[in-house]
Design a protein around this motif. Structure first.
Motif, short mmCIF file in Angstrom:
data_model
loop_
_atom_site.label_atom_id
_atom_site.label_comp_id
_atom_site.label_asym_id
_atom_site.label_seq_id
_atom_site.Cartn_x
_atom_site.Cartn_y
_atom_site.Cartn_z
N GLU A 178 0.83 -1.21 0.00
CA GLU A 178 0.00 0.00 0.00
C GLU A 178 0.86 1.26 0.00
O GLU A 178 0.56 2.23 -0.70
N ILE A 179 1.94 1.23 0.76
CA ILE A 179 2.81 2.40 0.84
C ILE A 179 3.51 2.64 -0.50
O ILE A 179 3.56 3.76 -1.00
N VAL A 180 4.01 1.55 -1.10
CA VAL A 180 4.68 1.68 -2.41
C VAL A 180 3.68 2.18 -3.46
O VAL A 180 3.98 3.08 -4.24
N ASP A 181 2.46 1.61 -3.45
CA ASP A 181 1.44 2.05 -4.41
C ASP A 181 1.12 3.53 -4.24
O ASP A 181 0.94 4.26 -5.22
N PHE A 182 1.02 3.96 -2.99
CA PHE A 182 0.75 5.37 -2.68
C PHE A 182 1.77 6.27 -3.37
O PHE A 182 1.43 7.25 -4.02
N LEU A 183 3.04 5.89 -3.26
CA LEU A 183 4.11 6.73 -3.84
C LEU A 183 4.16 6.61 -5.35
O LEU A 183 4.40 7.61 -6.05
N VAL A 184 3.93 5.39 -5.88
CA VAL A 184 3.96 5.21 -7.34
C VAL A 184 2.80 5.99 -7.98
O VAL A 184 2.97 6.58 -9.05
N ASP A 185 1.63 6.02 -7.32
CA ASP A 185 0.50 6.78 -7.84
C ASP A 185 0.85 8.25 -8.01
O ASP A 185 0.31 8.93 -8.87
N ARG A 186 1.72 8.75 -7.16
CA ARG A 186 2.04 10.18 -7.18
C ARG A 186 3.28 10.49 -8.01
O ARG A 186 3.33 11.49 -8.72
N GLY A 232 19.92 9.39 -25.87
CA GLY A 232 20.07 9.66 -24.44
C GLY A 232 20.57 11.06 -24.17
O GLY A 232 20.23 11.66 -23.15
N LEU A 233 21.35 11.61 -25.10
CA LEU A 233 21.89 12.96 -24.90
C LEU A 233 20.81 14.02 -24.87
O LEU A 233 20.97 15.07 -24.26
N THR A 234 19.69 13.77 -25.56
CA THR A 234 18.66 14.80 -25.65
C THR A 234 17.54 14.60 -24.64
O THR A 234 16.57 15.33 -24.64
N LEU A 235 17.67 13.59 -23.78
CA LEU A 235 16.61 13.37 -22.78
C LEU A 235 16.85 14.25 -21.56
O LEU A 235 17.96 14.70 -21.31
N HIS A 236 15.81 14.49 -20.80
CA HIS A 236 15.92 15.29 -19.58
C HIS A 236 15.55 14.44 -18.38
O HIS A 236 14.39 14.41 -17.98
N PRO A 237 16.54 13.74 -17.80
CA PRO A 237 16.21 12.83 -16.71
C PRO A 237 15.67 13.55 -15.46
O PRO A 237 15.05 12.92 -14.62
N ALA A 238 15.91 14.88 -15.36
CA ALA A 238 15.39 15.58 -14.19
C ALA A 238 13.89 15.84 -14.33
O ALA A 238 13.22 16.16 -13.36
N GLN A 239 13.36 15.71 -15.57
CA GLN A 239 11.92 15.91 -15.74
C GLN A 239 11.23 14.56 -15.77
O GLN A 239 11.18 13.89 -16.78
N ILE A 240 10.72 14.19 -14.63
CA ILE A 240 10.12 12.87 -14.48
C ILE A 240 8.65 12.94 -14.91
O ILE A 240 7.92 13.80 -14.44
N PRO A 241 8.24 12.07 -15.84
CA PRO A 241 6.83 12.14 -16.28
C PRO A 241 5.88 11.87 -15.12
O PRO A 241 6.12 11.00 -14.30
N SER A 242 4.80 12.65 -15.06
CA SER A 242 3.87 12.50 -13.95
C SER A 242 2.82 11.43 -14.25
O SER A 242 2.25 11.42 -15.33
N PRO A 243 2.58 10.52 -13.30
CA PRO A 243 1.52 9.53 -13.50
C PRO A 243 0.12 10.13 -13.33
O PRO A 243 -0.87 9.45 -13.54
N LEU A 244 0.06 11.43 -12.97
CA LEU A 244 -1.24 12.06 -12.71
C LEU A 244 -1.91 12.59 -13.98
O LEU A 244 -3.06 13.02 -13.93
N ILE A 245 -1.17 12.57 -15.10
CA ILE A 245 -1.75 13.08 -16.34
C ILE A 245 -2.99 12.27 -16.70
O ILE A 245 -2.98 11.04 -16.63
N ASN A 246 -4.05 13.00 -17.08
CA ASN A 246 -5.36 12.42 -17.41
C ASN A 246 -6.06 11.78 -16.21
O ASN A 246 -6.98 10.99 -16.38
N LYS A 247 -5.65 12.16 -15.01
CA LYS A 247 -6.36 11.73 -13.80
C LYS A 247 -6.93 12.99 -13.12
O LYS A 247 -6.43 14.09 -13.32
N PRO A 248 -8.00 12.80 -12.34
CA PRO A 248 -8.56 13.96 -11.64
C PRO A 248 -7.54 14.57 -10.67
O PRO A 248 -6.73 13.85 -10.09
N ALA A 249 -7.60 15.88 -10.52
CA ALA A 249 -6.71 16.55 -9.57
C ALA A 249 -6.92 15.98 -8.18
O ALA A 249 -8.05 15.65 -7.80
N PRO A 250 -5.86 15.82 -7.40
CA PRO A 250 -6.02 15.28 -6.05
C PRO A 250 -6.87 16.20 -5.16
O PRO A 250 -6.91 17.41 -5.40
N GLN A 251 -7.54 15.60 -4.19
CA GLN A 251 -8.32 16.42 -3.26
C GLN A 251 -7.39 17.22 -2.38
O GLN A 251 -6.33 16.74 -2.01
#
Lengths: 127, 177
Positions: free
Chosen positions: A78-86, B26-45
């Motif tokens: 659950e903790i890992v999922d919480f962080l991966v979700d974010r 690899g030279l043109t990638l930006h490893p500091a910009q991590i893709p967000s898994p929140l894209i296309n998901k509702p904004a968090p409460q």
């Protein structure tokens, strides 16, 4: 002199103790879980350090978050999922096994196997 | 026999070129910009106080507007860098800009706004940083584009220059409004 030395050592040990023991766990099992989780999760700010080692403020916040979740009875998953979700899979040092990462897991073995087969073929042919 | 020779010379060449291509990319990638898994998901409460009037704000404020949610702090140097761009684009009324003041001293934050300008409709204050964790924030400034239904559509990491606005964010916003 001896007394001064003794006091000096005492003070030194006290400070060590204070630095390590910020989080108080009710059981050693929880403590090992905390150590395990924080060492397997990547700090997103300084990406080559884990959350346990990093001094970045975010790593501190995530340690606190993990500590609280352990205290409130969340499982490791659950903790890992919480962080991966974010933060996404990037936070995991050990990438998950799925369609997107299958090449990552198998390619080294495929390369190794083809290398060995070629070697065997080559040696046989030479004889 | 000839085929075998072709493979023996060609295959290592192909592998070499493949690896070079991979490294080149690899030279043109930006490893500091991590893709967000929140894209296309509702904004968090969230439930956070407004910096200027202490009124509580929630994710429901996002509904009905295209929103640029900008995570900043007065201690963040790159945030000062992007502020002039934000002030300039806040003239555009097709979207609202909401600020998320991240782990900040409130007095410093107010002083900072006077110094660099305030492009924000409202500013939510996250002093613990817990809400920012829900947004997957790992370094200010970060900017989210949220559609009228409160779904996150885009995330930009790093300071917004006029160039970034024209090339990247503006097209995303125009598509949504």
């Amino acid at each position: 002199m001896r007394i001064i030395l003794f006091l000096f050592t005492m003070v030194f040990f006290l400070s060590c103790y204070a630095a390590e023991d910020i989080y108080h766990f009710s059981s050693t099992e929880d403590q090992t879980r905390f150590a395990m989780l924080t060492s397997e999760l990547r700090c997103l700010v300084c990406q080559n350090q884990n959350i346990a080692e990093s001094n970045a403020p975010l790593a501190g916040d995530l340690r606190q978050q993990i500590f609280q979740q352990i205290q409130t009875g969340h499982s490791n998953q659950e903790i890992v999922d919480f962080l991966v979700d974010r933060y996404g899979n990037f936070i995991l040092y050990r990438p998950p096994f799925n369609a997107g990462t299958i090449g990552l897991w198998f390619l080294p073995f495929i390369l190794l196997f083809s290398g060995i087969s070629y070697l065997v073929y080559y040696i046989r042919k030479k004889r | 026999m000839r085929l075998f020779k072709l493979i023996r010379v060609g295959l290592p060449m192909m592998i070499f070129l493949g690896v070079m291509l991979l490294l080149w990319r690899g030279l043109t990638l930006h490893p500091a910009q991590i893709p967000s898994p929140l894209i296309n998901k509702p904004a968090p409460q969230y439930r956070l106080p407004n910096l200027l009037n202490k009124k509580m704000m929630t994710e429901r404020d996002l509904i009905g507007h295209v929103t640029l949610l900008n995570v900043w702090a007065s201690w963040c140097e790159a945030c000062a860098e992007e502020q002039s761009t934000l002030v300039a684009i806040s003239q555009n009324k097709n979207f609202q800009i909401i600020g998320l003041d991240y782990k900040d001293n409130l007095a410093d934050a107010k002083k900072w706004l006077q110094q660099y300008g305030n492009p924000y409709e409202v500013i939510a204050v996250d002093q613990t940083g817990n809400s920012a964790i829900d947004w997957g924030v790992y370094g200010t400034p970060e900017t989210f584009v949220i559609d009228k239904k409160g779904i996150i559509r885009y995330k930009y990491i790093g300071p917004i220059s006029m160039e970034v606005w024209e090339d990247t964010l503006r097209p995303v916003i125009e598509k949504l409004s």
